[in-house]
Write a protein that holds these residues in place. Sequence first.
Motif, PDB file in Angstrom:
ATOM      1  N   PHE A  13      47.443  55.040  58.242  1.00 23.99           N
ATOM      2  CA  PHE A  13      46.339  54.665  57.278  1.00 23.99           C
ATOM      3  C   PHE A  13      46.923  53.296  56.537  1.00 23.99           C
ATOM      4  O   PHE A  13      46.366  52.634  56.209  1.00 23.99           O
ATOM      5  CB  PHE A  13      45.945  55.648  56.531  1.00 23.99           C
ATOM      6  N   LEU A  14      48.199  53.767  55.940  1.00 26.08           N
ATOM      7  CA  LEU A  14      48.942  52.482  55.089  1.00 26.08           C
ATOM      8  C   LEU A  14      48.903  51.267  55.813  1.00 26.08           C
ATOM      9  O   LEU A  14      48.540  50.233  55.212  1.00 26.08           O
ATOM     10  CB  LEU A  14      50.242  53.103  54.662  1.00 26.08           C
ATOM     11  N   LEU A  15      49.144  51.224  57.167  1.00 23.48           N
ATOM     12  CA  LEU A  15      49.325  49.987  57.909  1.00 23.48           C
ATOM     13  C   LEU A  15      48.091  49.493  57.990  1.00 23.48           C
ATOM     14  O   LEU A  15      47.944  47.982  57.920  1.00 23.48           O
ATOM     15  CB  LEU A  15      49.764  50.374  59.052  1.00 23.48           C
ATOM     16  N   ALA A  16      47.066  50.153  58.273  1.00 18.63           N
ATOM     17  CA  ALA A  16      45.705  49.598  58.256  1.00 18.63           C
ATOM     18  C   ALA A  16      45.221  49.087  57.131  1.00 18.63           C
ATOM     19  O   ALA A  16      44.469  47.895  56.847  1.00 18.63           O
ATOM     20  CB  ALA A  16      44.597  50.449  59.000  1.00 18.63           C
ATOM     21  N   VAL A  18      46.963  47.964  54.506  1.00 12.55           N
ATOM     22  CA  VAL A  18      47.917  46.630  54.152  1.00 12.55           C
ATOM     23  C   VAL A  18      47.396  45.290  54.834  1.00 12.55           C
ATOM     24  O   VAL A  18      46.854  44.492  54.321  1.00 12.55           O
ATOM     25  CB  VAL A  18      49.215  47.020  54.405  1.00 12.55           C
ATOM     26  N   LYS A  19      46.902  45.769  56.225  1.00 16.16           N
ATOM     27  CA  LYS A  19      46.329  44.559  56.890  1.00 16.16           C
ATOM     28  C   LYS A  19      45.201  44.251  56.418  1.00 16.16           C
ATOM     29  O   LYS A  19      44.714  43.011  56.445  1.00 16.16           O
ATOM     30  CB  LYS A  19      46.334  45.051  58.236  1.00 16.16           C
ATOM     31  N   LEU A  20      44.253  45.168  56.097  1.00 17.96           N
ATOM     32  CA  LEU A  20      42.965  44.678  55.572  1.00 17.96           C
ATOM     33  C   LEU A  20      43.185  44.068  54.265  1.00 17.96           C
ATOM     34  O   LEU A  20      42.231  42.983  54.028  1.00 17.96           O
ATOM     35  CB  LEU A  20      42.183  46.101  55.110  1.00 17.96           C
ATOM     36  N   SER A  21      44.162  44.242  53.586  1.00 18.59           N
ATOM     37  CA  SER A  21      44.353  43.501  52.433  1.00 18.59           C
ATOM     38  C   SER A  21      44.880  41.839  52.541  1.00 18.59           C
ATOM     39  O   SER A  21      44.835  41.146  51.633  1.00 18.59           O
ATOM     40  CB  SER A  21      45.210  44.038  51.273  1.00 18.59           C
ATOM     41  N   SER A  22      45.143  41.746  53.757  1.00 20.21           N
ATOM     42  CA  SER A  22      45.901  40.523  54.269  1.00 20.21           C
ATOM     43  C   SER A  22      44.989  39.899  54.842  1.00 20.21           C
ATOM     44  O   SER A  22      45.515  38.732  55.804  1.00 20.21           O
ATOM     45  CB  SER A  22      47.371  40.556  54.713  1.00 20.21           C
ATOM     46  N   LEU A  23      43.567  40.079  55.100  1.00 22.21           N
ATOM     47  CA  LEU A  23      42.716  39.439  55.871  1.00 22.21           C
ATOM     48  C   LEU A  23      42.597  37.748  55.555  1.00 22.21           C
ATOM     49  O   LEU A  23      43.120  37.697  54.156  1.00 22.21           O
ATOM     50  CB  LEU A  23      41.555  39.773  55.805  1.00 22.21           C
ATOM     51  N   PRO A  24      42.154  36.879  56.271  1.00 24.13           N
ATOM     52  CA  PRO A  24      42.120  35.597  55.889  1.00 24.13           C
ATOM     53  C   PRO A  24      41.185  35.344  54.602  1.00 24.13           C
ATOM     54  O   PRO A  24      40.334  36.284  54.504  1.00 24.13           O
ATOM     55  CB  PRO A  24      41.272  35.029  57.054  1.00 24.13           C
ATOM     56  N   LEU A  25      41.441  34.582  53.838  1.00 27.00           N
ATOM     57  CA  LEU A  25      40.905  34.570  52.410  1.00 27.00           C
ATOM     58  C   LEU A  25      39.319  34.230  52.318  1.00 27.00           C
ATOM     59  O   LEU A  25      38.479  35.046  51.627  1.00 27.00           O
ATOM     60  CB  LEU A  25      41.650  33.052  51.767  1.00 27.00           C
ATOM     61  N   LYS A  26      38.852  33.619  53.558  1.00 23.49           N
ATOM     62  CA  LYS A  26      37.479  33.542  53.606  1.00 23.49           C
ATOM     63  C   LYS A  26      36.545  34.703  53.815  1.00 23.49           C
ATOM     64  O   LYS A  26      35.879  35.304  53.277  1.00 23.49           O
ATOM     65  CB  LYS A  26      37.034  32.550  54.664  1.00 23.49           C
ATOM     66  N   ARG A  27      37.387  35.757  54.573  1.00 24.93           N
ATOM     67  CA  ARG A  27      36.719  36.917  55.034  1.00 24.93           C
ATOM     68  C   ARG A  27      36.766  38.020  53.711  1.00 24.93           C
ATOM     69  O   ARG A  27      36.172  38.739  53.525  1.00 24.93           O
ATOM     70  CB  ARG A  27      37.335  37.309  56.173  1.00 24.93           C
ATOM     71  N   LEU A  62      44.776  54.870  50.871  1.00 20.15           N
ATOM     72  CA  LEU A  62      45.159  54.524  52.119  1.00 20.15           C
ATOM     73  C   LEU A  62      43.914  53.779  53.080  1.00 20.15           C
ATOM     74  O   LEU A  62      43.995  53.321  53.863  1.00 20.15           O
ATOM     75  CB  LEU A  62      45.775  55.624  53.073  1.00 20.15           C
ATOM     76  N   PHE A  63      42.502  54.399  52.765  1.00 21.04           N
ATOM     77  CA  PHE A  63      41.535  53.940  53.550  1.00 21.04           C
ATOM     78  C   PHE A  63      40.309  54.116  52.540  1.00 21.04           C
ATOM     79  O   PHE A  63      40.518  54.450  51.613  1.00 21.04           O
ATOM     80  CB  PHE A  63      41.495  54.988  54.591  1.00 21.04           C
ATOM     81  N   THR A  64      39.288  53.967  53.116  1.00 24.06           N
ATOM     82  CA  THR A  64      37.754  53.918  52.676  1.00 24.06           C
ATOM     83  C   THR A  64      36.787  54.976  53.234  1.00 24.06           C
ATOM     84  O   THR A  64      36.942  54.834  54.595  1.00 24.06           O
ATOM     85  CB  THR A  64      37.176  52.360  52.672  1.00 24.06           C
TER      86      THR A  64
END
Length: 241
Positions: A13-16, A18-27, A62-64
Amino acid sequence: MLDTLTFLLEKLFLLAHVKLSSLPLKRRRERDETPPQQPATVSPGAPLKFHRGDLLEVPRTLFTHFGIYLGDDRVAHLIPDILPALTSPDSRRVQEMVTNTRLLLGVICKRASIRVDSVEDFAYGAERILLNAMDRAVSASCRVSPLSAEEVARRAERQVGAVAYSLMWNNCEHFVTFCRYGAAISLQTDAFCEWLKSLIRDKRNIVLTALVGLLSMSCVGPSCYTVLPTLLVPFTLWMAS
């Protein structure tokens, strides 16, 4: 053993997250700048401002977690749970709050239930609930608009009961997006898949897996259990990169 599985699941869940927080700026802006239509905070005695058919979103570490408001302080939400597979659906034990052990075993066994709980139980200690915060992001990415509030609530009510569960392909976000937009999608899953693709494309991981394989061979000795992974894993990553 259960503690180890809990630790591994939390890391996933943490990896997902972290990746969600590093999405492209526009998204990210499409998601983060989307103002809730009616911001709400769950607190004892606070008046509820939710309406039937609203999509409730509880940010957690860790998630929503997501749910559909049905009115009268009731929320339909999909949650992993092993107990419905072990006892009758009308059992009083099934209606009790899902413990962490029941949740973890539900994830492992791919069993879940779409259940109706109070807003407080759905929030599970969260200090705030986002209201219809996904509408703009889903509209921008999938070109779909929310269905009528009554249709959203009826879709949620028709699905109450035990269901199959998949962490990636049939989770609580798929449930609420199907009810509200008519299409079962998950922005969290999309973000995690993007992270996996970036991991596979990174050629540095090819070298890393090869070195790990050689190290295992030097420690354990050459055998089919060490030689094959040492050759196949880096080769697969190389072809996929």
